[in-house]
Write an enzyme that holds these catalytic residues in place. Structure first.
Site, PDB file in Angstrom:
ATOM      1  CG  HIS A  24       6.848  -7.066 -23.887  1.00 27.04           C
ATOM      2  ND1 HIS A  24       7.541  -6.007 -24.435  1.00 27.04           N
ATOM      3  CD2 HIS A  24       6.830  -6.836 -22.551  1.00 27.04           C
ATOM      4  CE1 HIS A  24       7.944  -5.195 -23.482  1.00 27.04           C
ATOM      5  NE2 HIS A  24       7.511  -5.667 -22.321  1.00 27.04           N
ATOM      6  CG  HIS A  79       4.334  -7.799 -18.655  1.00 26.42           C
ATOM      7  ND1 HIS A  79       5.495  -8.023 -17.956  1.00 26.42           N
ATOM      8  CD2 HIS A  79       4.588  -6.744 -19.469  1.00 26.42           C
ATOM      9  CE1 HIS A  79       6.420  -7.135 -18.325  1.00 26.42           C
ATOM     10  NE2 HIS A  79       5.888  -6.349 -19.238  1.00 26.42           N
TER      11      HIS A  79
HETATM   12  P1  AMP Z   1       8.605  -3.634 -19.939  1.00 26.08           P
HETATM   13  O1  AMP Z   1       9.237  -3.164 -21.230  1.00 26.08           O
HETATM   14  O2  AMP Z   1       8.431  -2.535 -18.934  1.00 26.08           O
HETATM   15  O3  AMP Z   1       7.320  -4.373 -20.182  1.00 26.08           O
HETATM   16  O4  AMP Z   1       9.607  -4.649 -19.250  1.00 26.08           O
HETATM   17  C1  AMP Z   1      10.315  -5.613 -20.000  1.00 26.08           C
HETATM   18  C2  AMP Z   1      10.309  -6.924 -19.274  1.00 26.08           C
HETATM   19  O5  AMP Z   1      11.162  -7.813 -19.992  1.00 26.08           O
HETATM   20  C3  AMP Z   1      10.819  -6.875 -17.827  1.00 26.08           C
HETATM   21  O6  AMP Z   1       9.860  -7.482 -16.977  1.00 26.08           O
HETATM   22  C4  AMP Z   1      12.131  -7.664 -17.882  1.00 26.08           C
HETATM   23  O7  AMP Z   1      12.382  -8.398 -16.705  1.00 26.08           O
HETATM   24  C5  AMP Z   1      11.882  -8.577 -19.075  1.00 26.08           C
HETATM   25  N1  AMP Z   1      13.119  -9.030 -19.755  1.00 26.08           N
HETATM   26  C6  AMP Z   1      14.131  -8.263 -20.199  1.00 26.08           C
HETATM   27  N2  AMP Z   1      15.093  -9.021 -20.784  1.00 26.08           N
HETATM   28  C7  AMP Z   1      14.664 -10.303 -20.698  1.00 26.08           C
HETATM   29  C8  AMP Z   1      15.196 -11.560 -21.107  1.00 26.08           C
HETATM   30  N3  AMP Z   1      16.390 -11.659 -21.734  1.00 26.08           N
HETATM   31  N4  AMP Z   1      14.486 -12.675 -20.854  1.00 26.08           N
HETATM   32  C9  AMP Z   1      13.292 -12.620 -20.224  1.00 26.08           C
HETATM   33  N5  AMP Z   1      12.723 -11.456 -19.826  1.00 26.08           N
HETATM   34  C10 AMP Z   1      13.403 -10.314 -20.043  1.00 26.08           C
END
Ligand code: AMP
Ligand code: ZN
Length: 131
Positions: A94, A96
């Site tokens: 993903h 950001h």
């Molecule tokens: P990272 O893997 O470090 O990029 O972080 C994962 C991101 O996904 C974090 O910012 C979380 O807040 C976000 N996240 C996790 N679960 C969900 C969800 N169900 N809906 C939206 N965002 C999510």
């Protein structure tokens, strides 16, 4: 991937605040935003990280981020944004988009003190891996 939260979001098994969708990618608001408008762009198919994701899908996610970011900045009246890959938490590739405000009080990355000798050594180590 059975237990992947982002696969479940892509399959509409788990709700999200979606702002964009096509056949290959989906963009939705981060549930724990750094700032309002914090958005994630994911391929609908599961790939654990950027290295496992096919190049065309990596490009598509970043190009979509490039397209959406100015609109998000405008919508939340931000000054600029970060577009990055963190991957510390969810093992589904993903990108950001993190809106930033000039005075949002978030610190920048911590930095290390270094010098030319150290930087040259690190450069040589990396060049050995590249070449
Ligand atoms: P990272 O893997 O470090 O990029 O972080 C994962 C991101 O996904 C974090 O910012 C979380 O807040 C976000 N996240 C996790 N679960 C969900 C969800 N169900 N809906 C939206 N965002 C999510
Ligand atoms: Zn997944």
């Amino acid at each position: 991937m059975n237990n992947c939260i982002f696969c479940k979001i892509a399959a509409k098994e788990v709700p999200c605040h979606m702002i964009y969708e096509d056949e290959e990618v989906i963009a939705f608001l981060d549930i724990n935003p750094v700032n309002f408008g914090h958005t994630l762009i994911i391929p609908k198919k599961h790939f654990a990280n950027i290295f496992e994701t096919p190049d065309d899908l990596v490009c598509k996610c970043f190009l979509k981020a490039k397209e959406l970011a100015p609109k998000i900045i405008k919508a939340v009246r931000a000054d600029y944004c970060h577009i990055n890959v963190a991957g510390q938490d969810v093992a589904h590739f993903h990108v950001h988009i993190i809106p930033r405000h000039n005075n949002d009080g978030l610190s920048n990355w911590p930095t290390k003190k270094t010098n030319n000798k150290e930087l040259n050594k690190i450069k040589e180590d990396i060049l050995k891996e590249i070449n």
